[in-house]
Design an enzyme around this catalytic site. Structure first.
Site, PDB file in Angstrom:
ATOM      1  N   PHE A 183       0.863  -1.184   0.000  1.00 39.07           N
ATOM      2  CA  PHE A 183       0.000   0.000   0.000  1.00 39.07           C
ATOM      3  C   PHE A 183       0.905   1.242   0.000  1.00 39.07           C
ATOM      4  O   PHE A 183       1.994   1.218   0.594  1.00 39.07           O
ATOM      5  CB  PHE A 183      -0.897  -0.039   1.234  1.00 39.07           C
ATOM      6  CG  PHE A 183      -1.948   1.033   1.273  1.00 39.07           C
ATOM      7  CD1 PHE A 183      -3.074   0.937   0.477  1.00 39.07           C
ATOM      8  CD2 PHE A 183      -1.810   2.131   2.109  1.00 39.07           C
ATOM      9  CE1 PHE A 183      -4.058   1.925   0.513  1.00 39.07           C
ATOM     10  CE2 PHE A 183      -2.781   3.123   2.152  1.00 39.07           C
ATOM     11  CZ  PHE A 183      -3.898   3.016   1.355  1.00 39.07           C
ATOM     12  N   SER A 185       1.370   3.926   1.562  1.00 39.09           N
ATOM     13  CA  SER A 185       1.911   4.488   2.800  1.00 39.09           C
ATOM     14  C   SER A 185       2.875   3.555   3.513  1.00 39.09           C
ATOM     15  O   SER A 185       3.503   3.949   4.501  1.00 39.09           O
ATOM     16  CB  SER A 185       0.770   4.860   3.752  1.00 39.09           C
ATOM     17  OG  SER A 185       0.038   3.704   4.132  1.00 39.09           O
ATOM     18  N   LYS A 186       3.018   2.332   3.024  1.00 35.46           N
ATOM     19  CA  LYS A 186       3.935   1.384   3.653  1.00 35.46           C
ATOM     20  C   LYS A 186       5.384   1.798   3.381  1.00 35.46           C
ATOM     21  O   LYS A 186       5.671   2.518   2.432  1.00 35.46           O
ATOM     22  CB  LYS A 186       3.672  -0.029   3.133  1.00 35.46           C
ATOM     23  CG  LYS A 186       2.310  -0.604   3.510  1.00 35.46           C
ATOM     24  CD  LYS A 186       2.208  -0.830   5.004  1.00 35.46           C
ATOM     25  CE  LYS A 186       0.959  -1.604   5.403  1.00 35.46           C
ATOM     26  NZ  LYS A 186      -0.280  -0.823   5.310  1.00 35.46           N
ATOM     27  N   PRO A 187       6.328   1.310   4.209  1.00 34.82           N
ATOM     28  CA  PRO A 187       7.735   1.646   3.955  1.00 34.82           C
ATOM     29  C   PRO A 187       8.177   1.351   2.522  1.00 34.82           C
ATOM     30  O   PRO A 187       8.912   2.135   1.927  1.00 34.82           O
ATOM     31  CB  PRO A 187       8.479   0.779   4.977  1.00 34.82           C
ATOM     32  CG  PRO A 187       7.523   0.695   6.128  1.00 34.82           C
ATOM     33  CD  PRO A 187       6.169   0.581   5.493  1.00 34.82           C
TER      34      PRO A 187
END
Length: 368
Positions: A183, A185-187
């Site tokens: 997704f 917003s994930k790292p």
């Protein structure tokens, strides 16, 4: 100064020429599903984690469902997991007809407490589904030992911890099956939804490859009842570029995390996140605890600093899971953390000046 909670725009600008070139290559080819870009990122993800196999899919949620399905879990089975996590962890268990069974969390790491797992095991228990929350792996050795003793499958939900390590091993490759999310917003995020399943078992790998494509083996021959969950070529191309820069971003994230910790540890109204000495975190969220959370949130918002709450209501108290029969007080640590947890702006592209503003605002609040 406008501070973004997660600055995905700055990340794109940093790698724009590489990303645009990769996307253009895909679009010129006209091959948007499967093909060489998916094969490439799957090899790169496997190499990065040390797992023999990585299988791309359409989302982190699908990754969990595919792992459960490939493990033969279904109606009448129970899967032990944590009530303090994003809903997808329990949602997928319920969607395949199994029953989520919750166990409380560790008060420092906020991951599932291994000491409470065995009391929840019944003859119907088929799997353990620990979540590596906020970027830090759970106590996987203890969890794997319990699973071996009871002949259970372990699926690590590494949706927030891709890139982190546990005793020198990469998250996602800490059990027979691991899953992650890409997704945005994930790292490590793509330009939409995306996910992957990791496994050490060649039979599980082949099953998941089939399940993600409607259960198909040979064309129009279906071995399983599957789903449509393919990681498309455009997302694979974006991920391949970002993965080249990922370790550099992790190092930056760690520097920012330590600076936050150093500033906030002395404050009497703040509890900073704890990372165990035998593991690392990619700090998917920088989430601290404050007994006066709403007052802190209001104060920061007034200063133009965005905040978020991950997560305000534990899953056992959610309306959708009322049928499980849990009540308030059943998991006191999860419930206490849910009333105090608050996440501050955080990404590899948070600037030093932005972080200074955030730190000073929290310090000013604490002096009130």
């Amino acid at each position: 100064m406008q501070i973004d909670f997660i600055n995905v725009k700055a990340q794109y600008q940093a790698y724009q020429s590489e990303i645009d070139a990769s996307i253009a290559e895909v679009t010129r080819s006209g091959q948007f599903v499967f093909g060489p870009w998916l094969e490439k990122i799957e090899r790169e993800l496997a190499d990065y984690t040390g797992s023999p196999y990585a299988i791309g899919c359409a989302s982190g949620t699908d990754a969990i469902q595919l792992a459960l399905m490939a493990s033969g879990i279904g109606p009448g089975d129970e899967v032990i997991t944590t009530p303090f996590t994003f809903v997808a962890t329990a949602e997928t268990i319920a969607l395949i007809g199994a029953r989520p069974v919750f166990v409380d969390i560790d008060p420092e790491t906020y991951n599932i407490n291994p000491a409470a797992i065995e009391d929840a095991i019944t003859p119907r228990t088929k799997a353990l589904l620990p979540v590596s929350l906020y970027g830090q792996p759970a106590d996987m050795d203890e969890i794997n030992t319990i699973a071996e003793r009871h002949q259970l499958v372990v699926i690590e939900d590494a949706a927030q911890s891709f890139g982190a390590t546990y005793k020198g091993r990469k998250s996602g490759n800490l059990s027979t099956i691991g899953v992650t999310s890409f997704f945005p917003s994930k790292p490590l995020g793509c330009f939409g939804d995306g996910g992957a399943v990791f496994t050490t078992d060649p039979t599980i790998k082949e099953t998941i490859v089939s399940l993600r494509n409607h259960g198909q083996g040979e064309r129009y021959c279906y071995q399983h009842i599957g789903i449509n969950s393919r990681l498309d070529a455009l997302q694979a191309a974006v991920l391949s570029v970002k993965l080249r820069h990922f370790d550099q971003e992790i190092a930056r994230r760690e520097k920012l995390r330590l600076r936050y910790n150093q500033a906030f540890t002395p404050l009497p109204c703040i509890t900073v996140p704890v990372v165990r000495d035998d593991r690392t975190t990619v700090c998917a969220q920088y989430s601290l605890r404050c007994p006066q959370r709403q007052q802190l949130a209001d104060y920061l918002t007034q200063q133009g600093i965005p905040v978020a709450i991950h997560y305000p209501i534990p899953l056992h108290l959610q309306e959708a899971y009322a049928y499980l029969g849990y009540r308030s007080g059943d998991f006191p640590v999860s419930e206490a953390v849910a009333t105090e947890i608050i996440s501050l702006p955080f990404s590899a592209f948070l600037t030093d000046d932005e972080q200074t503003i955030i730190i000073e605002a929290v310090e000013n609040y604490a002096k009130q």
